[in-house]
Design a protein around this motif. Sequence first.
Motif, short mmCIF file in Angstrom:
data_model
loop_
_atom_site.label_atom_id
_atom_site.label_comp_id
_atom_site.label_asym_id
_atom_site.label_seq_id
_atom_site.Cartn_x
_atom_site.Cartn_y
_atom_site.Cartn_z
N PRO A 232 0.67 -1.41 0.21
CA PRO A 232 0.10 -0.07 0.01
C PRO A 232 1.04 1.52 -0.01
O PRO A 232 0.19 2.37 -0.09
N VAL A 233 2.14 1.18 -0.12
CA VAL A 233 2.92 2.41 -0.09
C VAL A 233 2.56 3.43 -1.27
O VAL A 233 2.56 4.31 -1.25
N LEU A 234 2.21 2.34 -2.52
CA LEU A 234 1.90 3.01 -3.56
C LEU A 234 0.64 4.18 -3.14
O LEU A 234 0.66 5.28 -4.07
N THR A 235 -0.35 3.80 -2.46
CA THR A 235 -1.37 4.82 -2.24
C THR A 235 -1.08 6.27 -1.80
O THR A 235 -1.78 7.20 -1.71
N LEU A 236 0.27 6.33 -1.33
CA LEU A 236 0.80 7.59 -0.93
C LEU A 236 0.76 8.66 -2.15
O LEU A 236 0.76 9.71 -1.93
N ALA A 237 0.89 8.00 -3.24
CA ALA A 237 0.94 8.77 -4.64
C ALA A 237 -0.18 8.68 -5.51
O ALA A 237 -0.78 9.37 -6.13
N ALA A 238 -0.88 7.18 -5.66
CA ALA A 238 -2.01 7.16 -6.51
C ALA A 238 -2.68 5.70 -5.94
O ALA A 238 -2.23 4.96 -4.94
N SER A 239 -3.86 5.31 -6.63
CA SER A 239 -4.56 4.23 -6.27
C SER A 239 -3.92 2.96 -7.03
O SER A 239 -3.16 3.26 -7.84
N TRP A 240 -3.91 1.96 -6.66
CA TRP A 240 -3.61 0.84 -7.25
C TRP A 240 -4.06 0.78 -8.89
O TRP A 240 -3.40 0.39 -9.83
N HIS A 241 -5.34 1.11 -9.10
CA HIS A 241 -5.81 1.31 -10.27
C HIS A 241 -5.35 2.20 -11.36
O HIS A 241 -5.19 2.04 -12.41
N GLU A 242 -4.87 3.20 -10.66
CA GLU A 242 -4.37 4.33 -11.47
C GLU A 242 -3.03 3.71 -11.91
O GLU A 242 -2.43 4.15 -13.09
N TRP A 243 -2.26 3.15 -11.12
CA TRP A 243 -0.84 2.64 -11.37
C TRP A 243 -1.06 1.45 -12.52
O TRP A 243 -0.21 1.60 -13.34
#
Length: 282
Positions: A232-243
């Motif tokens: 979930p570190v990704l979610t600091l910048a964007a959602s999973w679906h955006e990535w």
Amino acid sequence: MKPLDAHCHVWRLARGDYDWLTAGGAALSPIRRDFSVEEYPEATDLILVQAVPTRAETDFLLDIAAGDPRVVGVVGWVDLEHPDCAAEIETLARHPKFKGVRPMLQDIEATDWLIDHARPDAMASLVRNRLSFDALVTERHLPMLCDFASENRDLPLVVDHAAKPKPGPHPVWEEGMAALARLPHVHCKLSGLLTELTDPDRRDPLPALRSIFDQLLDWFGPERLIWGSDWPVLTLAASWHEWRNLTDLLLSGLSRSERTAIMRHNGARFYAVADQPIATSN
């Protein structure tokens, strides 16, 4: 094709060893809570990767993996300078979902720690047990990592988050990654890239990501790039679906077999999840 997310994390704060997270500043507050496999956004096979340098967390991840078929592998932590580390690797290797180790090199002050302090018998144990090595590094580590990889050619190695590049020309990163890519046992993860972007680039991330991806593709080819989310570190910048959508755009110029290789087969082969074919162009 069901993707394989080759880089995601889960944690339970009450376990008490996530110091970087619990003591972090306001920027980490959105992820300063428990995250479980059940919350992962898609029905995707997962490689869980350690997030703290403790054996206790590795055992925690292996317990999760034992009870959840979505988790096909665990990359854990071992103290690679402890005299008993080779024996500890032998013990962990008995777990069918234990796939490799990741020392947290980015957090160790000594840039050359891996060469100066990690025990050669630990590396031999990894090779003997057909395990892999995740390199959590930044630009400063790349010359050292190239030397290490050159000395350990039988040990599959993957560079996590592409060594966390920043947008724009960075000769040290470019030279270091290109040198690593010349070693055929070295792979690179397409993960963690969004969180390294500046706020202006995050508002329109595709150009900056395209610049990084095009270089990685040129160096590693579609056969040695491995997709991951860093959720979930990704979610600091964007959602999973955006990535995931950005990934689809980055891979849009590749053949179907090349896209499938990056999104699943390369990670499955690297972590010995299943026998998978190397991508070929259509």
